[in-house]
Structures are given as C-alpha cells and as structure tokens.
Write an enzyme that holds these catalytic residues in place. Sequence first.
Site, PDB file in Angstrom:
ATOM      1  N   SER A 169       0.831  -1.216   0.000  1.00  0.00           N
ATOM      2  CA  SER A 169       0.000   0.000   0.000  1.00  0.00           C
ATOM      3  C   SER A 169       0.859   1.256   0.000  1.00  0.00           C
ATOM      4  O   SER A 169       0.416   2.317  -0.434  1.00  0.00           O
ATOM      5  CB  SER A 169      -0.925   0.000   1.224  1.00  0.00           C
ATOM      6  OG  SER A 169      -0.156   0.049   2.412  1.00  0.00           O
ATOM      7  N   HIS A 170       2.110   1.161   0.493  1.00  0.00           N
ATOM      8  CA  HIS A 170       2.995   2.331   0.500  1.00  0.00           C
ATOM      9  C   HIS A 170       4.246   2.087  -0.343  1.00  0.00           C
ATOM     10  O   HIS A 170       5.271   2.715  -0.145  1.00  0.00           O
ATOM     11  CB  HIS A 170       3.336   2.738   1.935  1.00  0.00           C
ATOM     12  CG  HIS A 170       2.159   3.347   2.618  1.00  0.00           C
ATOM     13  ND1 HIS A 170       1.091   2.587   3.070  1.00  0.00           N
ATOM     14  CD2 HIS A 170       1.819   4.632   2.863  1.00  0.00           C
ATOM     15  CE1 HIS A 170       0.174   3.376   3.584  1.00  0.00           C
ATOM     16  NE2 HIS A 170       0.584   4.619   3.471  1.00  0.00           N
TER      17      HIS A 170
ATOM     18  N   ASP B 237      -7.312   1.130   1.071  1.00  0.00           N
ATOM     19  CA  ASP B 237      -8.021  -0.162   1.034  1.00  0.00           C
ATOM     20  C   ASP B 237      -9.481   0.038   0.624  1.00  0.00           C
ATOM     21  O   ASP B 237     -10.064  -0.805  -0.067  1.00  0.00           O
ATOM     22  CB  ASP B 237      -7.957  -0.846   2.410  1.00  0.00           C
ATOM     23  CG  ASP B 237      -6.561  -1.370   2.714  1.00  0.00           C
ATOM     24  OD1 ASP B 237      -5.769  -1.514   1.764  1.00  0.00           O
ATOM     25  OD2 ASP B 237      -6.262  -1.619   3.904  1.00  0.00           O
TER      26      ASP B 237
HETATM   27  P1  NDP Z   1      -2.981  -2.268   9.683  1.00  0.00           P
HETATM   28  O1  NDP Z   1      -4.383  -2.213  10.161  1.00  0.00           O
HETATM   29  O2  NDP Z   1      -2.621  -3.220   8.597  1.00  0.00           O
HETATM   30  O3  NDP Z   1      -2.052  -2.521  10.964  1.00  0.00           O
HETATM   31  C1  NDP Z   1      -0.699  -2.576  10.792  1.00  0.00           C
HETATM   32  C2  NDP Z   1       0.018  -2.842  12.102  1.00  0.00           C
HETATM   33  O4  NDP Z   1      -0.655  -3.800  12.898  1.00  0.00           O
HETATM   34  C3  NDP Z   1       1.371  -3.420  11.787  1.00  0.00           C
HETATM   35  O5  NDP Z   1       2.276  -3.024  12.769  1.00  0.00           O
HETATM   36  C4  NDP Z   1       1.065  -4.909  11.804  1.00  0.00           C
HETATM   37  O6  NDP Z   1       2.219  -5.718  11.959  1.00  0.00           O
HETATM   38  C5  NDP Z   1       0.135  -5.000  12.973  1.00  0.00           C
HETATM   39  N1  NDP Z   1      -0.746  -6.151  12.886  1.00  0.00           N
HETATM   40  C6  NDP Z   1      -1.608  -6.452  11.901  1.00  0.00           C
HETATM   41  N2  NDP Z   1      -2.268  -7.603  12.174  1.00  0.00           N
HETATM   42  C7  NDP Z   1      -1.809  -8.032  13.367  1.00  0.00           C
HETATM   43  C8  NDP Z   1      -2.088  -9.156  14.188  1.00  0.00           C
HETATM   44  N3  NDP Z   1      -2.990 -10.068  13.832  1.00  0.00           N
HETATM   45  N4  NDP Z   1      -1.428  -9.272  15.353  1.00  0.00           N
HETATM   46  C9  NDP Z   1      -0.522  -8.360  15.736  1.00  0.00           C
HETATM   47  N5  NDP Z   1      -0.210  -7.274  14.996  1.00  0.00           N
HETATM   48  C10 NDP Z   1      -0.840  -7.111  13.831  1.00  0.00           C
HETATM   49  O7  NDP Z   1      -2.450  -0.826   9.232  1.00  0.00           O
HETATM   50  P2  NDP Z   1      -3.258   0.337   8.505  1.00  0.00           P
HETATM   51  O8  NDP Z   1      -3.903  -0.215   7.292  1.00  0.00           O
HETATM   52  O9  NDP Z   1      -4.081   1.060   9.487  1.00  0.00           O
HETATM   53  O10 NDP Z   1      -2.045   1.314   8.084  1.00  0.00           O
HETATM   54  C11 NDP Z   1      -1.144   0.910   7.081  1.00  0.00           C
HETATM   55  C12 NDP Z   1      -0.063   1.954   6.885  1.00  0.00           C
HETATM   56  O11 NDP Z   1      -0.613   3.153   6.399  1.00  0.00           O
HETATM   57  C13 NDP Z   1       0.741   2.343   8.128  1.00  0.00           C
HETATM   58  O12 NDP Z   1       2.102   2.046   7.828  1.00  0.00           O
HETATM   59  C14 NDP Z   1       0.530   3.837   8.282  1.00  0.00           C
HETATM   60  O13 NDP Z   1       1.677   4.571   8.708  1.00  0.00           O
HETATM   61  C15 NDP Z   1       0.175   4.229   6.861  1.00  0.00           C
HETATM   62  N6  NDP Z   1      -0.598   5.474   6.809  1.00  0.00           N
HETATM   63  C16 NDP Z   1       0.032   6.636   6.444  1.00  0.00           C
HETATM   64  C17 NDP Z   1      -0.672   7.815   6.377  1.00  0.00           C
HETATM   65  C18 NDP Z   1       0.004   9.101   6.009  1.00  0.00           C
HETATM   66  O14 NDP Z   1      -0.672  10.099   5.820  1.00  0.00           O
HETATM   67  N7  NDP Z   1       1.285   9.182   5.912  1.00  0.00           N
HETATM   68  C19 NDP Z   1      -2.111   7.880   6.676  1.00  0.00           C
HETATM   69  C20 NDP Z   1      -2.654   6.620   7.113  1.00  0.00           C
HETATM   70  C21 NDP Z   1      -1.920   5.455   7.151  1.00  0.00           C
HETATM   71  P3  NDP Z   1       2.830  -6.471  10.631  1.00  0.00           P
HETATM   72  O15 NDP Z   1       3.469  -5.365   9.852  1.00  0.00           O
HETATM   73  O16 NDP Z   1       3.798  -7.482  11.148  1.00  0.00           O
HETATM   74  O17 NDP Z   1       1.679  -7.105   9.914  1.00  0.00           O
END
Ligand code: NDP
Length: 340
Positions: free
Chosen positions: A49-50, A190
């Site tokens: 996604s990024h 998403d």
């Molecule tokens: P997710 O809901 O996918 O959550 C991601 C985090 O939760 C990760 O650290 C992931 O670890 C952990 N995780 C996911 N599933 C589990 C699980 N079952 N058990 C334990 N930990 C878990 O993330 P989002 O979709 O909310 O966000 C994705 C990205 O978007 C982020 O990196 C965020 O910084 C970015 N973003 C940036 C913005 C901007 O303006 N710059 C704005 C909004 C979002 P793992 O990586 O190991 O799966």
Amino acid sequence: SPASDAVRLDLDEVRSLALSVLRKAGLCEAQARPVAQTITECERDGRQSHGLLRLPGCVMTINSANFNRTAEPVISELTPAVVRADACFGYSLLAFERALPQLEQKAKALGVAVLAINNCFHFSALWPEVESIARMGLASMAMTPSHAWVAPSGGMRPVLGTNPFAFGWPRADTDPYVFDFATSAMARSDIAMAKLSGQMLPDGCGLDAQGRPSNDPAAVLAGAMTTFGGHKGSALSTMIELLAGPLIGDMTSLASMDFDAGERAAPCHGELIVAFDPALLGNDDPATNQQRAEQVFAGFTDQGARLPSQQRYLTRAHNKANGIEISRELYDRILAHGGE
Ligand code: NDP
C-alpha cells in the site's frame, strides 16, 4: 517464476524504477532518494500500500501548485530537547533524514527529545522511521495528521485525518518491536481498492453522505470514514491532530484539505516524533528493564499470539532473497509515468 500477469523485480530494480519516475517528474535528487528508499522498503516488507503503488500519486503531488520540488530542509534547535525540521513544502522524508542525527544526540543526552517536522507533504508509512530509531537503542512514537476524511465518533462530517500512529521499542538480540497503523477503521487506500474491485466493506468502516452506516466503498468515499474503536479511536486521532498540528505550529487535517484546494496532492502538515532513551530513563538498570520488556513479548509469543511487525520481518527475509512481484497493470502504469 512470476504469474503471466505479474512482473518480478529485485529490490535494486524497485529502487531504480521509483527513482526514474520521481526524477522524470522533476523531483530533485536529494528528495527523490529517500522517497525511492521508503517505497523500496515497503515493497521489501510486503507493505504494497505504500510501495510502488504510490508512484502515480507522487507524480500528482510533485506537479501540484504548493509542492517545492527542490526543497532543502532547514534544521534548527528550538530548545535543547527539540529539533525542528522545516521541510519547506517538500516531502517529510528528507527532513526526517537530515534531522535524525540531532534527535538521536539529544535523546541520548537528555533522556527524551522531540523532532517537529513542519511544512511537509506526507504520504509514507511511519514504521521505517520508528524502526530506524529503535535500531539506535531508543524507544519512539511518531504521528501525523492527513486530510479530513474521517468523522469523529457520534458525528457524520469529516474532521479528522486517517492519522497514523507508530511506536518502536529496541530489543537486545532481535528486531525491534514496532507497530504502525492508521486510526481510521480502514485505510483509505483499502477502501479505494474495494471500490475498484467491486467489493463491499466490513461493518464499521464509514458513513454515507447522509451519515448512515454504509458498506458501500463509493458511498463511504463520498461520505465519511470512521475511526477504529468508536470514541477511543476518535480521541486518539484527535490527540494526533493536536500534537502533530497546533502544538508544533502546523496544519490540521481540515487545514491540509483546504490548502490542497482540490488538487488531490498528498496531505501537507507537520509530523511529531518523540524519542526516549531507556538507558537514561530506566534507573541505571537496563538489563532488568530489558528483561521485563522481554517478559511482555514472551507473554504473547508463548501462547501463539504474534507481535506486530513479526509478519513484516518474515516477509522482509523472504523478499530480500527472492525479490517482489507486482501486477503487469501497475508495472505498465509506472512505465507510462516515465519509469525505466
Ligand atoms: P494495519 O491495520 O494493517 O495494521 C498494521 C500494524 O498492525 C502493523 O504493525 C502490523 O504488523 C500489525 N498487525 C496487523 N495484524 C496483526 C495481528 N494479527 N497481530 C498483531 N499485529 C498485527 O495498518 P493500517 O492499514 O491502518 O495502516 C497501514 C499503513 O498506512 C501504516 O504504515 C501507516 O503509517 C500508513 N498510513 C500513512 C498515512 C500518512 O498520511 N502518511 C495515513 C494513514 C496510514 P505487521 O506489519 O507485522 O503485519
């Protein structure tokens, strides 16, 4: 071998592809390098996604009226504990890179230090930043607003951004503990993907323009997203607006949206990073403190629960050895944007 509709790339090829698009769009070399690097790191860790998917959006941002293609960040010391990095309307990433040595030095001298990045266009994931700080032996938190797409709990009009929050904790003999997520119930990208593929959203991701809960991605994109965790996520997201906005003299998600004036560039605002040195704050007993932290992590893994970032590190090891795959459609789109 890749599926017939996929293209396999090694990580150097990912970086070169990203750099070529950014250069062609007119982004200066100093800015382009860290943007290409974070895109590569996201592909390496399976966080598409990024990754390369962001390049067409980057080109749109680079071409927008407010963006400064040759921005040179200005780094200054606001107080002994605070380093300010004015990104001068370029991307956040070069400002972070240039200010990081001062953040580390201050945190290790004072126990806690703040990096306030101002006037930055922001599209990137926050985990690469807190992970790199954790590898310096420091704990940290990072947060940033975005554009006002998210309604507060109990409301129906967008006020808050998708406002990501990340945390990193250094570990002695293994990779740092890191989490990083948006405070919206679902990432905006998403929801856009669900719209493109004709899928409905799970319950609780957003409201239509009349404020009714909706599972239709098109209706939610035209209405409002919601925060995770009801009033709890709403309050956390508000904290991020305040700490990474007015506290450091920068725009909120509402102000960023106004500033954009319909150009659909990346959000433009501030970012706040706070770093803590466990060696200074931990009562002169780093070994015991580290042991206590490890007991918490073992409490997860001993019962089969996974730690955040665990999946990312596994994917990293695999992709470093094998490269990554992207769809032929995305690859062709990137080539059309000047990718080589
Ligand atoms: P997710 O809901 O996918 O959550 C991601 C985090 O939760 C990760 O650290 C992931 O670890 C952990 N995780 C996911 N599933 C589990 C699980 N079952 N058990 C334990 N930990 C878990 O993330 P989002 O979709 O909310 O966000 C994705 C990205 O978007 C982020 O990196 C965020 O910084 C970015 N973003 C940036 C913005 C901007 O303006 N710059 C704005 C909004 C979002 P793992 O990586 O190991 O799966």
